[in-house]
Design a protein around this motif. Structure first.
Motif, PDB file in Angstrom:
ATOM      1  N   TRP A  86      -1.680 -31.437 -13.425  1.00  0.00           N
ATOM      2  CA  TRP A  86      -1.870 -30.309 -12.505  1.00  0.00           C
ATOM      3  C   TRP A  86      -3.332 -30.132 -12.141  1.00  0.00           C
ATOM      4  O   TRP A  86      -4.219 -30.317 -12.976  1.00  0.00           O
ATOM      5  N   GLU A  87      -3.584 -29.716 -10.924  1.00  0.00           N
ATOM      6  CA  GLU A  87      -4.908 -29.240 -10.533  1.00  0.00           C
ATOM      7  C   GLU A  87      -5.131 -27.916 -11.275  1.00  0.00           C
ATOM      8  O   GLU A  87      -4.229 -27.080 -11.357  1.00  0.00           O
ATOM      9  N   PRO A  88      -6.312 -27.711 -11.879  1.00  0.00           N
ATOM     10  CA  PRO A  88      -6.503 -26.534 -12.734  1.00  0.00           C
ATOM     11  C   PRO A  88      -6.187 -25.205 -12.062  1.00  0.00           C
ATOM     12  O   PRO A  88      -5.572 -24.325 -12.684  1.00  0.00           O
ATOM     13  N   GLY A  89      -6.607 -25.045 -10.819  1.00  0.00           N
ATOM     14  CA  GLY A  89      -6.331 -23.780 -10.143  1.00  0.00           C
ATOM     15  C   GLY A  89      -4.856 -23.529  -9.942  1.00  0.00           C
ATOM     16  O   GLY A  89      -4.373 -22.402 -10.079  1.00  0.00           O
ATOM     17  N   ALA A  90      -4.121 -24.579  -9.616  1.00  0.00           N
ATOM     18  CA  ALA A  90      -2.675 -24.445  -9.440  1.00  0.00           C
ATOM     19  C   ALA A  90      -2.005 -24.115 -10.764  1.00  0.00           C
ATOM     20  O   ALA A  90      -1.042 -23.343 -10.815  1.00  0.00           O
ATOM     21  N   ALA A  91      -2.494 -24.706 -11.843  1.00  0.00           N
ATOM     22  CA  ALA A  91      -1.931 -24.412 -13.163  1.00  0.00           C
ATOM     23  C   ALA A  91      -2.173 -22.954 -13.542  1.00  0.00           C
ATOM     24  O   ALA A  91      -1.273 -22.272 -14.062  1.00  0.00           O
ATOM     25  N   ALA A  92      -3.382 -22.463 -13.306  1.00  0.00           N
ATOM     26  CA  ALA A  92      -3.676 -21.057 -13.583  1.00  0.00           C
ATOM     27  C   ALA A  92      -2.764 -20.144 -12.769  1.00  0.00           C
ATOM     28  O   ALA A  92      -2.205 -19.169 -13.286  1.00  0.00           O
ATOM     29  N   GLN A  93      -2.597 -20.468 -11.504  1.00  0.00           N
ATOM     30  CA  GLN A  93      -1.744 -19.660 -10.641  1.00  0.00           C
ATOM     31  C   GLN A  93      -0.294 -19.687 -11.082  1.00  0.00           C
ATOM     32  O   GLN A  93       0.416 -18.698 -10.965  1.00  0.00           O
ATOM     33  N   SER A  94       0.154 -20.783 -11.638  1.00  0.00           N
ATOM     34  CA  SER A  94       1.546 -20.872 -12.080  1.00  0.00           C
ATOM     35  C   SER A  94       1.846 -19.864 -13.176  1.00  0.00           C
ATOM     36  O   SER A  94       2.984 -19.419 -13.328  1.00  0.00           O
ATOM     37  N   VAL A  95       0.813 -19.489 -13.938  1.00  0.00           N
ATOM     38  CA  VAL A  95       0.969 -18.487 -14.988  1.00  0.00           C
ATOM     39  C   VAL A  95       0.721 -17.079 -14.444  1.00  0.00           C
ATOM     40  O   VAL A  95       1.490 -16.155 -14.704  1.00  0.00           O
ATOM     41  N   GLN A  96      -0.339 -16.929 -13.672  1.00  0.00           N
ATOM     42  CA  GLN A  96      -0.790 -15.602 -13.277  1.00  0.00           C
ATOM     43  C   GLN A  96      -0.049 -15.027 -12.076  1.00  0.00           C
ATOM     44  O   GLN A  96      -0.022 -13.814 -11.892  1.00  0.00           O
ATOM     45  N   ALA A  97       0.545 -15.884 -11.247  1.00  0.00           N
ATOM     46  CA  ALA A  97       1.251 -15.419 -10.052  1.00  0.00           C
ATOM     47  C   ALA A  97       0.387 -14.450  -9.245  1.00  0.00           C
ATOM     48  O   ALA A  97       0.797 -13.352  -8.876  1.00  0.00           O
ATOM     49  N   SER A  98      -0.825 -14.880  -8.953  1.00  0.00           N
ATOM     50  CA  SER A  98      -1.818 -14.039  -8.303  1.00  0.00           C
ATOM     51  C   SER A  98      -1.551 -13.846  -6.819  1.00  0.00           C
ATOM     52  O   SER A  98      -0.995 -14.718  -6.150  1.00  0.00           O
ATOM     53  N   ALA A  99      -2.012 -12.709  -6.315  1.00  0.00           N
ATOM     54  CA  ALA A  99      -1.990 -12.480  -4.875  1.00  0.00           C
ATOM     55  C   ALA A  99      -3.097 -13.250  -4.170  1.00  0.00           C
ATOM     56  O   ALA A  99      -3.113 -13.336  -2.944  1.00  0.00           O
ATOM     57  N   HIS A 100      -4.036 -13.801  -4.943  1.00  0.00           N
ATOM     58  CA  HIS A 100      -5.150 -14.576  -4.392  1.00  0.00           C
ATOM     59  C   HIS A 100      -5.233 -15.925  -5.105  1.00  0.00           C
ATOM     60  O   HIS A 100      -6.186 -16.198  -5.834  1.00  0.00           O
ATOM     61  N   PRO A 101      -4.258 -16.788  -4.926  1.00  0.00           N
ATOM     62  CA  PRO A 101      -4.186 -18.018  -5.730  1.00  0.00           C
ATOM     63  C   PRO A 101      -5.320 -18.988  -5.472  1.00  0.00           C
ATOM     64  O   PRO A 101      -5.599 -19.839  -6.317  1.00  0.00           O
ATOM     65  N   GLU A 102      -5.981 -18.861  -4.337  1.00  0.00           N
ATOM     66  CA  GLU A 102      -7.044 -19.822  -3.993  1.00  0.00           C
ATOM     67  C   GLU A 102      -8.306 -19.628  -4.819  1.00  0.00           C
ATOM     68  O   GLU A 102      -9.187 -20.489  -4.838  1.00  0.00           O
ATOM     69  N   ARG A 103      -8.426 -18.551  -5.539  1.00  0.00           N
ATOM     70  CA  ARG A 103      -9.699 -18.223  -6.172  1.00  0.00           C
ATOM     71  C   ARG A 103      -9.953 -18.913  -7.514  1.00  0.00           C
ATOM     72  O   ARG A 103     -11.094 -19.036  -7.935  1.00  0.00           O
ATOM     73  N   TYR A 104      -8.918 -19.344  -8.202  1.00  0.00           N
ATOM     74  CA  TYR A 104      -9.138 -19.932  -9.525  1.00  0.00           C
ATOM     75  C   TYR A 104      -9.987 -21.197  -9.468  1.00  0.00           C
ATOM     76  O   TYR A 104     -10.897 -21.388 -10.273  1.00  0.00           O
ATOM     77  N   ALA A 105      -9.723 -22.060  -8.519  1.00  0.00           N
ATOM     78  CA  ALA A 105     -10.434 -23.343  -8.462  1.00  0.00           C
ATOM     79  C   ALA A 105     -11.912 -23.170  -8.147  1.00  0.00           C
ATOM     80  O   ALA A 105     -12.704 -24.067  -8.421  1.00  0.00           O
ATOM     81  N   GLU A 106     -12.291 -22.031  -7.613  1.00  0.00           N
ATOM     82  CA  GLU A 106     -13.704 -21.796  -7.335  1.00  0.00           C
ATOM     83  C   GLU A 106     -14.539 -21.785  -8.612  1.00  0.00           C
ATOM     84  O   GLU A 106     -15.748 -21.975  -8.566  1.00  0.00           O
ATOM     85  N   GLN A 107     -13.893 -21.559  -9.738  1.00  0.00           N
ATOM     86  CA  GLN A 107     -14.625 -21.452 -10.997  1.00  0.00           C
ATOM     87  C   GLN A 107     -14.464 -22.692 -11.887  1.00  0.00           C
ATOM     88  O   GLN A 107     -14.941 -22.692 -13.027  1.00  0.00           O
ATOM     89  N   VAL A 108     -13.857 -23.752 -11.366  1.00  0.00           N
ATOM     90  CA  VAL A 108     -13.656 -24.949 -12.183  1.00  0.00           C
ATOM     91  C   VAL A 108     -14.994 -25.566 -12.591  1.00  0.00           C
ATOM     92  O   VAL A 108     -15.181 -25.988 -13.735  1.00  0.00           O
ATOM     93  N   GLY A 109     -15.944 -25.617 -11.660  1.00  0.00           N
ATOM     94  CA  GLY A 109     -17.251 -26.180 -11.990  1.00  0.00           C
ATOM     95  C   GLY A 109     -17.923 -25.435 -13.123  1.00  0.00           C
ATOM     96  O   GLY A 109     -18.478 -26.049 -14.050  1.00  0.00           O
ATOM     97  N   ALA A 110     -17.878 -24.102 -13.077  1.00  0.00           N
ATOM     98  CA  ALA A 110     -18.481 -23.293 -14.143  1.00  0.00           C
ATOM     99  C   ALA A 110     -17.763 -23.518 -15.459  1.00  0.00           C
ATOM    100  O   ALA A 110     -18.390 -23.621 -16.520  1.00  0.00           O
ATOM    101  N   ALA A 111     -16.429 -23.605 -15.414  1.00  0.00           N
ATOM    102  CA  ALA A 111     -15.659 -23.813 -16.647  1.00  0.00           C
ATOM    103  C   ALA A 111     -15.973 -25.162 -17.274  1.00  0.00           C
ATOM    104  O   ALA A 111     -16.118 -25.272 -18.501  1.00  0.00           O
ATOM    105  N   ARG A 112     -16.091 -26.188 -16.467  1.00  0.00           N
ATOM    106  CA  ARG A 112     -16.424 -27.508 -17.022  1.00  0.00           C
ATOM    107  C   ARG A 112     -17.848 -27.519 -17.589  1.00  0.00           C
ATOM    108  O   ARG A 112     -18.108 -28.171 -18.609  1.00  0.00           O
ATOM    109  N   GLU A 113     -18.748 -26.797 -16.956  1.00  0.00           N
ATOM    110  CA  GLU A 113     -20.109 -26.709 -17.492  1.00  0.00           C
ATOM    111  C   GLU A 113     -20.103 -26.018 -18.845  1.00  0.00           C
ATOM    112  O   GLU A 113     -20.792 -26.444 -19.783  1.00  0.00           O
TER     113      GLU A 113
END
Length: 215
Positions: A174-201
Motif C-alpha cells: 500500500w501507498e502509506p497515505g492510502a493505508a492511513a486513510q483506510s483506517v481513519q476514513a478521513s474527510a481529507h484523505p489527500e493529506r496523509y501523504a504530505e507527511q511521508v517525507g517527515a515520517a521517513r526522516e
C-alpha cells in the motif's frame, strides 16, 4: 468506522485535519506565528520506561488549520517522545519501517504528534484522534498511547474498530497515505501523504537507537 473500499498505490493522500484547533507549545507557536490563545491539556500515558501515566497542562496558542509540512527539527520534547514511542511499539510488534511511517503520518496529521486530553473533534482524543463512539475504546483508552497505537495497528483487544493490519493485511503493498486513510476514513484523505517525507526522516534519525517496546 468501516472505511469504503480502500485504494492502493494511487496518487498521494494526506490527513483528515491538521488540528482545526492547532495546539502548539508556546515556543513553537511563537516561532510559527499564532492567533487567539487557548488552553489545552496534553496527556502523556504509557511512558516508555515505566508505563506510568503523567499529565501536563500548559497554556497553548491556537492557529488555523494549515497545510505546512511537519518539521522534524522543530519537534518539542513531547513530540519527540511520542515519535520515538510510536517507533518503539511498532518495533515491539516486529513490524517495520512502512508500518511505522503509516503510524507516524497519521499521528502527525491527526494530532501533530501530541497526545490530546481534550476532545478536539466531537468525542475524539489522543494521538490518533480516535472516537469512543466509533468503537476505538473508552475515553481513557483512546488517550493511552500504547492502547491507541495498538488499536490503530489492529492489535488492540479493547477496540472494536478495524485497524491497519485488519483493513490492509498486505500493508507493504500500500501507498502509506492510502493505508492511513483506510483506517481513519478521513474527510481529507489527500493529506496523509504530505507527511511521508517527515515520517521517513523521523524513522531514519531514531529507529536504530530506539529499543522495541513490548509491555
Amino acid at each position: 468506522m468501516a472505511p469504503a473500499a480502500p485504494a492502493r498505490l494511487r496518487s498521494p493522500f494526506s490527513r483528515r485535519h491538521l488540528l482545526t484547533t492547532g495546539v502548539l507549545g508556546l515556543a513553537a507557536a511563537a516561532a510559527l506565528g499564532t492567533v487567539a490563545p487557548a488552553s489545552a491539556a496534553v496527556l502523556d500515558s504509557g511512558d516508555l520506561d515505566t508505563g506510568e501515566s503523567a499529565q501536563w497542562t500548559e497554556e497553548f496558542l491556537t492557529r488555523p488549520e494549515t497545510r505546512e509540512g511537519f518539521v522534524a527539527d522543530a519537534m518539542d520534547d513531547w513530540q519527540l517522545a511520542n515519535a520515538k514511542f510510536i517507533i518503539a511499539v511498532v518495533k515491539g510488534h516486529e513490524l517495520g519501517e512502512e508500518v511505522a511511517v503509516i503510524a507516524l503520518i497519521t499521528a502527525i496529521v491527526e494530532a501533530w504528534l501530541y497526545n490530546y486530553e481534550p476532545a478536539v473533534d466531537a468525542d475524539s482524543g489522543g494521538l490518533f484522534q480516535q472516537r469512543p463512539s466509533m468503537g476505538w475504546g473508552s475515553y481513557d483508552e483512546v488517550r493511552n498511547k500504547k492502547l491507541a497505537l495498538d488499536a490503530f495497528l489492529g492489535l488492540g483487544e479493547h477496540s472494536q474498530a478495524p485497524g491497519l493490519l485488519q483493513v490492509a493485511p498486505d500493508v507493504a503493498s500500500w501507498e502509506p497515505g492510502a493505508a492511513a486513510q483506510s483506517v481513519q476514513a478521513s474527510a481529507h484523505p489527500e493529506r496523509y501523504a504530505e507527511q511521508v517525507g517527515a515520517a521517513r526522516e523521523i524513522w531514519d534519525r531514531f529507529a536504530a537507537d530506539v529499543e522495541p517496546f513490548t509491555a
